[in-house]
Design an enzyme around this catalytic site. Structure first.
Site, mmCIF file in Angstrom:
data_model
loop_
_atom_site.group_PDB
_atom_site.id
_atom_site.type_symbol
_atom_site.label_atom_id
_atom_site.label_comp_id
_atom_site.label_asym_id
_atom_site.label_seq_id
_atom_site.Cartn_x
_atom_site.Cartn_y
_atom_site.Cartn_z
ATOM 1 C CE1 TYR A 73 12.208 31.944 3.742
ATOM 2 C CE2 TYR A 73 12.444 29.583 3.343
ATOM 3 C CZ TYR A 73 12.085 30.849 2.904
ATOM 4 O OH TYR A 73 11.607 31.015 1.640
ATOM 5 C CE LYS A 118 -0.345 -0.104 5.025
ATOM 6 N NZ LYS A 118 -1.132 -0.656 6.147
HETATM 7 C C1 LIG Z 1 -0.405 -1.651 6.803
HETATM 8 C C2 LIG Z 1 -0.985 -2.908 7.224
HETATM 9 C C3 LIG Z 1 -0.174 -4.019 7.449
HETATM 10 C C4 LIG Z 1 1.329 -3.975 7.401
HETATM 11 O O1 LIG Z 1 1.821 -3.365 8.569
HETATM 12 P P1 LIG Z 1 3.403 -3.230 8.846
HETATM 13 O O2 LIG Z 1 3.445 -2.682 10.213
HETATM 14 O O3 LIG Z 1 3.912 -2.263 7.829
HETATM 15 O O4 LIG Z 1 3.997 -4.559 8.692
HETATM 16 C C5 LIG Z 1 -0.798 -5.214 7.749
HETATM 17 N N1 LIG Z 1 -2.130 -5.304 7.825
HETATM 18 C C6 LIG Z 1 -2.941 -4.244 7.630
HETATM 19 C C7 LIG Z 1 -4.414 -4.410 7.738
HETATM 20 C C8 LIG Z 1 -2.408 -3.016 7.330
HETATM 21 O O5 LIG Z 1 -3.203 -1.969 7.148
#
Ligand SMILES: *Cc1c(COP(=O)(O)O)cnc(C)c1O
Length: 406
Positions: A285, A37
């Protein structure tokens, strides 16, 4: 065209090695659902998703239908789970491109059932994964809502309950009673699924920390086994070479990870300009930094619009010629100034590592002198900026091209 010299190199071999190491750590209890994702946590999903499939991933997890469609183009055979549900209007794209939606509300099921009817789909032809909220209080059906949701799923004959899953709130906390409570509620939910006469092929739970902690995998796998389902664990961050440290209830850090992970992303730029300034010269800045002596400064073409966190102002470091160069004054939108007074022979166009490793230039330039690696990690950025490595990696902006590397 990108002439502004800022880019992220994404290592195919490191991603594959991390995948294999995690698969080994999960065996024999679990297989992996590789979470890609948010553009593969900022690493570039069009590079990473096919590489993960090549490394053996059968399942990929994305946020949205939009991300799913992009991954589908590059991974025609993979199972793709849309983790965060879907919105009215997404149903046809989900079905057409064989993306597996996460469902937990009556609306989700009704929308898909209607779309299946419109498309005259036969029984059990639209797979869905049902998320159970076992205590994180985010998305998913709560146990109290479950009987109704299961009834609705059974009635929607075109849909097939292909998977059931949950997500832990504190997987990096070892022996957490909250995790135990969530696991117990998950077991209860799965019993209800079975009692409803539904037979999911997959059960999944847990993230990178759950996988690396390993202690819950046998029990979770046996819950899946009781349903005749296969168990998956869902690592994201660890695939990209990072992990949160494990902590005890009292917050103390416990033990090293059982798996050696390698950061997949190196973030690079080049020196845009150099100048020497007098003592008393203010930098950037707000004039928050004033030179306490004559200094050699390098200007870098990177700023917070690239995702170089403003929290690194006067705190962070970069690597130049194998040495640390401190950030001076505020990180601005497009530019950052670093101190290269201590680094010999820096030239304009010199490569600068924002995240990654370099080999330290050995003081005694003898061929036998021991080479030392210096590094700056996304964890270092997170520490300076008061956040987590996840946010640093996802925050590297679209202005930074992701380039595949060995
Ligand atoms: C993002 C996510 C993961 C992965 O989590 P990590 O901490 O990056 O390993 C797993 N399951 C769900 C439902 C998620 O949203």
């Amino acid at each position: 065209m990108h002439t502004r010299p800022i880019w992220a190199e994404i290592s195919r071999s490191r991603l594959a090695a991390n995948y294999r190491a995690l698969q080994f750590a999960a065996a024999p209890h679990a297989d992996l659902l590789a979470v890609v994702k948010a553009d593969a946590y900022g690493h570039g999903v069009t590079l990473c998703a096919p590489w993960l499939v090549e490394a053996g991933a059968q399942w990929l997890g994305v946020t949205s239908v939009e991300e799913g469609l992009l991954v589908r183009k590059h991974c025609p055979q993979a199972h793709i789970l849309v983790l965060c549900g879907f919105w009215p209007g997404d149903e046809d794209a989900l079905i057409e491109h064989a993306l597996t939606p996460t469902v937990w509300t009556e609306q989700h099921i009704a929308l898909l059932a209607r779309a299946a009817e419109r498309r005259k789909l036969t029984a059990q032809s639209v797979p869905v994964h049902l998320e159970i909220d076992t205590g994180m209080t985010r998305q998913g059906a709560a146990l109290a809502e479950l009987p109704e949701v299961l009834e609705q799923l059974r009635a929607a004959s075109a849909l097939r309950l292909d998977g059931v899953f949950t997500h832990f709130a504190s997987p990096e906390i070892l022996n957490s009673p909250q995790n135990d409570a969530q696991q117990a509620r998950f077991a209860q939910a799965l019993t209800m699924v079975k009692a409803a006469g539904l037979h999911p092929a997959w059960v999944h739970a847990g993230n990178s920390s759950t996988l690396l902690a390993q202690d819950r995998l046998p029990a979770l796998a046996s819950l899946a086994g009781a349903l005749g389902a296969k168990f998956l664990v869902r690592p994201g961050l660890a695939l990209y070479g990072y992990a949160l440290p494990f902590v005890q209830q009292d917050g103390s850090v416990v033990r090293p990870l059982p798996v050696e992970l390698q950061p997949v992303l190196s973030w690079k730029t080049r020196v845009a300009a150099l100048r020497t300034v007098e003592r008393g010269t203010a930098v950037g800045y707000g004039a928050t930094y004033v030179a306490q002596k004559a200094m050699r400064l390098a200007l870098l073409p990177v700023g917070y619009a690239d995702g170089f966190h403003r929290g690194l102002s006067s705190l962070g470091r970069v690597l130049v010629r194998g040495q640390h160069a401190p950030i001076l004054g505020r990180v601005s939108m497009d530019l950052t100034v670093v101190d290269v007074s201590a680094v010999a022979d820096v030239a304009v166009s010199e490569e600068v590592m924002l995240i990654g490793e370099q080999t330290a230039a050995s003081a005694a330039a003898s061929p036998n002198a021991e080479k030392k690696n210096v590094h700056v990690s996304a964890e270092d950025h997170a520490h300076w900026a008061g956040t987590i490595a996840y946010e640093i990696l996802c925050g590297i902006s679209v202005r930074v091209p992701r380039v595949g590397a060995t």
